[in-house]
Design a protein around this motif. Structure first.
Motif, PDB file in Angstrom:
ATOM      1  N   PHE A 152      37.944  83.416  10.865  1.00  0.00           N
ATOM      2  CA  PHE A 152      36.570  82.917  10.876  1.00  0.00           C
ATOM      3  C   PHE A 152      35.690  83.683   9.896  1.00  0.00           C
ATOM      4  O   PHE A 152      35.979  84.828   9.528  1.00  0.00           O
ATOM      5  N   ARG A 153      34.629  83.019   9.510  1.00  0.00           N
ATOM      6  CA  ARG A 153      33.573  83.631   8.708  1.00  0.00           C
ATOM      7  C   ARG A 153      32.257  82.994   9.134  1.00  0.00           C
ATOM      8  O   ARG A 153      32.116  81.772   9.125  1.00  0.00           O
ATOM      9  N   LYS A 154      31.296  83.848   9.522  1.00  0.00           N
ATOM     10  CA  LYS A 154      30.014  83.371  10.016  1.00  0.00           C
ATOM     11  C   LYS A 154      28.896  84.065   9.256  1.00  0.00           C
ATOM     12  O   LYS A 154      28.883  85.303   9.156  1.00  0.00           O
ATOM     13  N   SER A 155      27.967  83.281   8.754  1.00  0.00           N
ATOM     14  CA  SER A 155      26.825  83.826   8.028  1.00  0.00           C
ATOM     15  C   SER A 155      25.541  83.370   8.707  1.00  0.00           C
ATOM     16  O   SER A 155      25.415  82.206   9.093  1.00  0.00           O
ATOM     17  N   ARG A 156      24.589  84.306   8.836  1.00  0.00           N
ATOM     18  CA  ARG A 156      23.295  84.002   9.421  1.00  0.00           C
ATOM     19  C   ARG A 156      22.194  84.566   8.538  1.00  0.00           C
ATOM     20  O   ARG A 156      22.282  85.707   8.060  1.00  0.00           O
ATOM     21  N   ASP A 157      21.159  83.766   8.354  1.00  0.00           N
ATOM     22  CA  ASP A 157      19.995  84.173   7.570  1.00  0.00           C
ATOM     23  C   ASP A 157      18.804  84.273   8.520  1.00  0.00           C
ATOM     24  O   ASP A 157      18.154  83.282   8.841  1.00  0.00           O
ATOM     25  N   TYR A 158      18.549  85.488   9.014  1.00  0.00           N
ATOM     26  CA  TYR A 158      17.413  85.713   9.906  1.00  0.00           C
ATOM     27  C   TYR A 158      16.151  85.905   9.061  1.00  0.00           C
ATOM     28  O   TYR A 158      16.190  85.979   7.833  1.00  0.00           O
ATOM     29  N   ASP A 159      15.033  86.008   9.739  1.00  0.00           N
ATOM     30  CA  ASP A 159      13.768  86.125   9.021  1.00  0.00           C
ATOM     31  C   ASP A 159      13.697  87.401   8.191  1.00  0.00           C
ATOM     32  O   ASP A 159      13.166  87.406   7.081  1.00  0.00           O
ATOM     33  N   ASP A 160      14.258  88.497   8.729  1.00  0.00           N
ATOM     34  CA  ASP A 160      14.099  89.795   8.070  1.00  0.00           C
ATOM     35  C   ASP A 160      15.393  90.353   7.504  1.00  0.00           C
ATOM     36  O   ASP A 160      15.357  91.355   6.787  1.00  0.00           O
ATOM     37  N   TYR A 161      16.525  89.767   7.829  1.00  0.00           N
ATOM     38  CA  TYR A 161      17.791  90.272   7.310  1.00  0.00           C
ATOM     39  C   TYR A 161      18.846  89.178   7.420  1.00  0.00           C
ATOM     40  O   TYR A 161      18.668  88.184   8.130  1.00  0.00           O
ATOM     41  N   ASP A 162      19.942  89.383   6.700  1.00  0.00           N
ATOM     42  CA  ASP A 162      21.068  88.457   6.723  1.00  0.00           C
ATOM     43  C   ASP A 162      22.287  89.181   7.284  1.00  0.00           C
ATOM     44  O   ASP A 162      22.409  90.417   7.180  1.00  0.00           O
ATOM     45  N   SER A 163      23.215  88.398   7.855  1.00  0.00           N
ATOM     46  CA  SER A 163      24.468  88.990   8.342  1.00  0.00           C
ATOM     47  C   SER A 163      25.634  88.076   7.989  1.00  0.00           C
ATOM     48  O   SER A 163      25.486  86.850   7.947  1.00  0.00           O
ATOM     49  N   THR A 164      26.767  88.697   7.723  1.00  0.00           N
ATOM     50  CA  THR A 164      28.007  87.970   7.466  1.00  0.00           C
ATOM     51  C   THR A 164      29.123  88.637   8.255  1.00  0.00           C
ATOM     52  O   THR A 164      29.328  89.851   8.148  1.00  0.00           O
ATOM     53  N   GLN A 165      29.812  87.852   9.063  1.00  0.00           N
ATOM     54  CA  GLN A 165      30.915  88.366   9.869  1.00  0.00           C
ATOM     55  C   GLN A 165      32.199  87.654   9.459  1.00  0.00           C
ATOM     56  O   GLN A 165      32.280  86.425   9.477  1.00  0.00           O
ATOM     57  N   THR A 166      33.199  88.438   9.098  1.00  0.00           N
ATOM     58  CA  THR A 166      34.497  87.898   8.683  1.00  0.00           C
ATOM     59  C   THR A 166      35.568  88.569   9.521  1.00  0.00           C
ATOM     60  O   THR A 166      35.553  89.805   9.676  1.00  0.00           O
ATOM     61  N   GLY A 167      36.480  87.782  10.058  1.00  0.00           N
ATOM     62  CA  GLY A 167      37.503  88.400  10.889  1.00  0.00           C
ATOM     63  C   GLY A 167      38.584  87.439  11.316  1.00  0.00           C
ATOM     64  O   GLY A 167      38.636  86.284  10.886  1.00  0.00           O
ATOM     65  N   GLY A 193      27.304  74.164   9.303  1.00  0.00           N
ATOM     66  CA  GLY A 193      26.176  75.028   8.992  1.00  0.00           C
ATOM     67  C   GLY A 193      24.868  74.300   9.158  1.00  0.00           C
ATOM     68  O   GLY A 193      24.807  73.092   9.380  1.00  0.00           O
ATOM     69  N   GLY A 194      23.815  75.078   9.063  1.00  0.00           N
ATOM     70  CA  GLY A 194      22.461  74.550   9.147  1.00  0.00           C
ATOM     71  C   GLY A 194      21.592  75.185   8.093  1.00  0.00           C
ATOM     72  O   GLY A 194      22.058  75.705   7.088  1.00  0.00           O
ATOM     73  N   ARG A 195      20.314  75.130   8.352  1.00  0.00           N
ATOM     74  CA  ARG A 195      19.353  75.656   7.387  1.00  0.00           C
ATOM     75  C   ARG A 195      19.571  77.142   7.132  1.00  0.00           C
ATOM     76  O   ARG A 195      19.388  77.623   6.019  1.00  0.00           O
ATOM     77  N   LYS A 196      19.998  77.883   8.172  1.00  0.00           N
ATOM     78  CA  LYS A 196      20.161  79.321   8.013  1.00  0.00           C
ATOM     79  C   LYS A 196      21.496  79.821   8.552  1.00  0.00           C
ATOM     80  O   LYS A 196      21.620  80.967   8.965  1.00  0.00           O
ATOM     81  N   SER A 197      22.501  78.968   8.551  1.00  0.00           N
ATOM     82  CA  SER A 197      23.795  79.384   9.092  1.00  0.00           C
ATOM     83  C   SER A 197      24.929  78.696   8.359  1.00  0.00           C
ATOM     84  O   SER A 197      24.773  77.569   7.865  1.00  0.00           O
ATOM     85  N   ARG A 198      26.066  79.372   8.290  1.00  0.00           N
ATOM     86  CA  ARG A 198      27.299  78.822   7.734  1.00  0.00           C
ATOM     87  C   ARG A 198      28.460  79.330   8.580  1.00  0.00           C
ATOM     88  O   ARG A 198      28.570  80.527   8.842  1.00  0.00           O
ATOM     89  N   ASP A 199      29.352  78.403   8.990  1.00  0.00           N
ATOM     90  CA  ASP A 199      30.512  78.767   9.804  1.00  0.00           C
ATOM     91  C   ASP A 199      31.761  78.121   9.227  1.00  0.00           C
ATOM     92  O   ASP A 199      31.756  76.933   8.889  1.00  0.00           O
ATOM     93  N   TYR A 200      32.851  78.903   9.155  1.00  0.00           N
ATOM     94  CA  TYR A 200      34.142  78.403   8.709  1.00  0.00           C
ATOM     95  C   TYR A 200      35.205  78.940   9.659  1.00  0.00           C
ATOM     96  O   TYR A 200      35.210  80.131   9.992  1.00  0.00           O
ATOM     97  N   THR A 201      36.100  78.066  10.091  1.00  0.00           N
ATOM     98  CA  THR A 201      37.106  78.459  11.068  1.00  0.00           C
ATOM     99  C   THR A 201      38.437  77.785  10.779  1.00  0.00           C
ATOM    100  O   THR A 201      38.483  76.603  10.436  1.00  0.00           O
ATOM    101  N   LEU A 202      39.514  78.542  10.918  1.00  0.00           N
ATOM    102  CA  LEU A 202      40.875  78.014  10.883  1.00  0.00           C
ATOM    103  C   LEU A 202      41.583  78.509  12.131  1.00  0.00           C
ATOM    104  O   LEU A 202      41.640  79.719  12.386  1.00  0.00           O
TER     105      LEU A 202
END
Length: 785
Positions: free
Chosen positions: A506-521, A478-487
């Motif tokens: 996988f699970r991916k999270s992003r923190d954009y300037d105006d909104y956040d997203s989380t993808q799990t699958g 991850g970084g300042r505005k991201s988180r990633d997890y993978t198996l």
């Protein structure tokens, strides 16, 4: 007295000496008696000096029974049997009256094996290298051998000047601790790798070919600057194949040696070579001694073509392909032998493939040795042959290459041994296993996009899980505005077939300037090798995306007016479920995936979303990259890359904004992520909304960095990109709706670092629109393929 003297003299001096040599102990056989009758028969056998081995066991090894006649040779054999047990350091036999006295000194038992002073090699690894183990019998000879084994282990990690001493600590009751004290010394480095006799290829190019590298400031991470005699021999073979595959059929390595400067503890390695002339293929023919076999039909199967640069690999591939064609036609024992005819005047080699009916030999069994961890079946399944099949040397060599490609072993050797019948052979597979587990941690910095910034990733990978040949990887980053997890998990031989099967969670999270997203699958996939160069894959993916508009409770309705309505609509559709199936084809003839100089890598994917879920579309993507060496002497490599994608709406609603293609540096460098394409310019801060179609092309020339040694892994590049992203029917699109080409040119720096391939590019846009957002410097993970 004559009988006693005769009996004593009859004790084999040679046997006693051999026992001494085998055990390091002293042997004394004494028969103290005054008459021959007492020497030949005893009434009892008295065992002395033993603590762990019981009396009856020792009497059994002596083999002499009270009341029975015995001779000097019987005593001699008894002594041998006692020493052969490996339990005694000394054996003495005396006769006192009617009693035979067997005096033994038992070998000490090792209580503990202790290592001191070692930091670069762990105790567990050293314990595996030595022969003395807890509860084993101690001997000085074994301890001396262990000292050499420890020194050899340190030599393999680049510490040739390591010293090792050993001592024993007596614990009483015939038990000892063995202590090995190590002085690790300094790392032995490689100062220089020199080549003599080469004119067609520069020293730098050949240094790139061999696996041994010169020492540099990062060598403590790569560990490729360790001198090893076996590695040097392997590098000789690598050089031969490199030249043979580029037309130099007469090439030879005259010598390869390493000189150690003891003052600096550095090696200088020198390869002396003779390149010879460069050849091209002449006439290609196939002849056969097998009746009714159409030789002409086999010529089209061969990979060798008249006029092409001679390549030993092409000849080998031709032999394999012709042999497989013959086997499929019912000629299981056919042998294909290439015969080359050099024409020294026009520098060509004509090749005649001779097909003969080979000897009828069958494989009796396949014997595998050296695999302490890898299961037998993991090795066996790489053979297209099994017990009872017709023996074919070409198929054996093909299996050897497959085993080497697994990267589970330091070395693979396949030999044959006579079977139980004249027409039977035994295949003997000797392997030397290597570590297949990896723990890695790395950091980077990504420019461009709303999630730009520093990032870190850690992963644990095992390429031969439980010795079953399975791949498993757990990663988090991850970084300042991201988180990633993978198996990820892959079984390369699903249900016993050469079809890979695996899954990714996988699970991916992003923190954009105006909104956040989380993808799990999760993705379930099947891979099928079609040919040696072409593979296919089928995959099913199920994922759920959730969005937060950063203006209240998570996943609440988004009513922001500073965002494009298309983005607001996409957020308000949260959670969004995608259920899709995809099919891919990959064609790969790249010579070296880490440092490509020739070949093609092409991949195409068709994804159908609509197997349930909310997404309904067909997405087509393709990309192909061709590498070609422009100058062997200067090590210039050119590449041309083309790509494209198109998404087709198959539902009643418009394609969701988050499913469209976004601009990125793989389309055109020099622009920000999502920095060009269709735009909603009707808001205060115009938003790029992505497109349904993109096309791209790139031309690049890569070259070695001057001054810096090749071992740093740095190369430079100059490039030019052109591409377009268009197609968006949403009502919010107010600009750049139609096709408009963007172009850029720039320079790059590629680094094959210990953390993976990294790249920094400076690209200046040459063609752009007023609404485009530029990002001239880009730094991140290199994505060649």
């Amino acid at each position: 007295m004559k009988a006693v003297s005769k009996l004593v003299n009859a004790v084999s001096a040679a046997a006693i000496c051999s026992s001494l040599a085998a055990t390091g102990g002293a042997v004394m056989v004494q028969l103290a008696s005054t008459n021959a009758a007492h020497a030949a028969v005893v009434r009892s056998i008295d065992v002395r000096g033993n603590q762990r081995v019981d009396d009856e066991t020792i009497r059994g090894y002596v083999g002499i029974r009270p009341g029975q006649n015995f001779s000097a040779s019987d005593i001699d054999e008894g002594v041998k049997r006692l020493f052969a047990t490996g339990l005694f350091s000394d054996v003495r036999i005396n006769q006192s009256g009617a009693t035979l006295i067997v005096q033994v000194d038992e070998l000490s038992v090792v209580n503990q094996v202790i290592f001191q002073g070692n930091k670069k090699i762990k105790d567990a690894n050293l314990a595996g290298a030595v022969q003395l183990k807890p509860r084993s019998n101690f001997s000085n000879a074994t301890m001396e051998a262990d000292i050499e084994a420890i020194r050899a282990a340190y030599s393999r990690v680049g510490r040739d000047d390591a010293t090792v001493t050993a001592q024993t600590i007596d614990l009483g009751e015939n038990r000892v601790n063995v202590v090995y004290t190590v002085n690790e010394g300094d790392r032995t480095k490689i100062k220089a790798i020199n080549f003599e006799g080469n004119t067609a290829f520069s020293d730098r190019r050949l240094s790139d070919v061999v696996s041994t590298k010169e020492s540099n400031v990062l060598s403590f991470l790569t560990r490729n600057d360790i001198y090893d005699e076996n590695r040097l021999r392997a590098d000789e073979e690598v050089l031969r194949r490199f030249y043979y595959n580029r037309g130099y059929a007469d090439f030879q390595v005259v010598s390869a040696n390493a000189q150690l400067d003891e003052a600096t503890n550095e090696y200088t390695i020198t390869f002396v070579v003779e390149e010879g002339e460069r050849y091209r293929f002449g006439d290609i023919q196939v002849e056969s001694t097998i009746p009714n076999l159409d030789s002409e039909s086999l010529r089209s199967v061969a990979k060798t073509r008249e006029g092409n640069v001679y390549s030993a690999k092409n000849v080998e591939d031709s032999i394999i392909d012709i042999t497989e064609r013959l086997a499929g036609s019912g000629y299981a024992f056919a042998q294909v032998t290439p015969r080359g005819d050099r024409n020294f005047e026009n520098k060509t080699i004509s090749v005649l493939y001779s097909v003969d009916e080979g000897p009828r030999a069958y494989i009796e069994r396949i014997e595998i040795r050296g695999n302490g961890r890898t299961r037998d079946y993991v090795i066996r399944r790489e053979f297209d042959l099994s017990e009872g099949d017709a023996f074919n040397q070409v198929m054996v060599q093909r299996a050897k290459r497959r085993l080497e490609a697994l990267d589970f072993f330091n070395s693979v050797n396949v030999s044959t041994a006579p079977g139980s019948q004249p027409d039977q052979v035994v295949l003997v597979v000797d392997v030397n296993e290597k570590s297949t587990g990896e723990f890695s941690i790395g950091a980077g910095y990504t420019t461009g996009g709303e999630t730009a910034g520093p990032s870190v990733e850690g992963s644990i990978t095992e390429r031969n899980f439980l010795g079953r040949g399975q791949f498993i990887r757990v990663a988090a980053g991850g970084g300042r505005k991201s988180r990633d997890y993978t198996l990820s998990f892959t079984e390369p031989y699903f249900l016993g077939y050469r079809v890979s099967a695996g899954f990714d969670v996988f699970r991916k999270s992003r923190d954009y300037d105006d909104y956040d997203s989380t993808q799990t699958g999760a993705t379930v996939r099947l891979g099928l090798p079609i040919t040696e160069s072409l593979t296919g894959q089928l995959a099913y993916t199920y994922s759920q995306e959730e969005y937060d508009c950063d203006e209240g409770d998570v996943f609440s309705a988004c009513n922001r007016t500073d965002l494009s309505q298309a983005i607001v609509d996409g957020i308000n559709q949260s959670p969004w479920v995608r259920s899709s199936i995809s099919a891919s084809l990959t064609y790969n003839t790249i010579d070296d995936m880490k440092n490509p100089h020739s070949g093609i890598f092409a991949t195409g994917t068709a994804e159908f979303a609509g197997l349930g879920g909310d997404a309904e579309y067909v997405k087509l993507t393709a990309r192909a990259t061709a590498y070609e060496t422009l100058s062997e002497e200067l090590d210039l490599v050119g590449l041309l890359s083309v790509g494209g994608g198109h998404i087709i709406n198959t539902g009643s609603d418009n394609i969701r904004i988050f499913d469209m293609f976004k601009a990125n540096d793989r389309i055109v460098r020099g622009f920000d992520y999502n920095g060009f394409g269709p735009v909603d310019a009707g808001i205060a801060d115009p938003e790029h909304l992505g497109g349904t179609t993109y096309l791209s092309a790139s031309a690049e020339v890569q070259f070695p960095m001057p001054v810096l040694p090749e071992s740093f892994g740095l190369r430079g590049a100059v490039f030019a990109d052109i591409g377009t992203l268009y197609g968006n029917d949403l009502a919010q699109v107010t600009a750049s709706r139609d096709m408009a080409w963007r172009a850029s040119a720039g320079v790059g720096l590629l680094w094959n670092s210990p953390f993976g391939p990294l790249r920094v590019d400076y690209a200046h846009p040459l063609m752009k629109e007023d609404t485009d957002e530029t990002q001239e410097i880009n730094f991140g993970i290199s994505t060649r393929f």
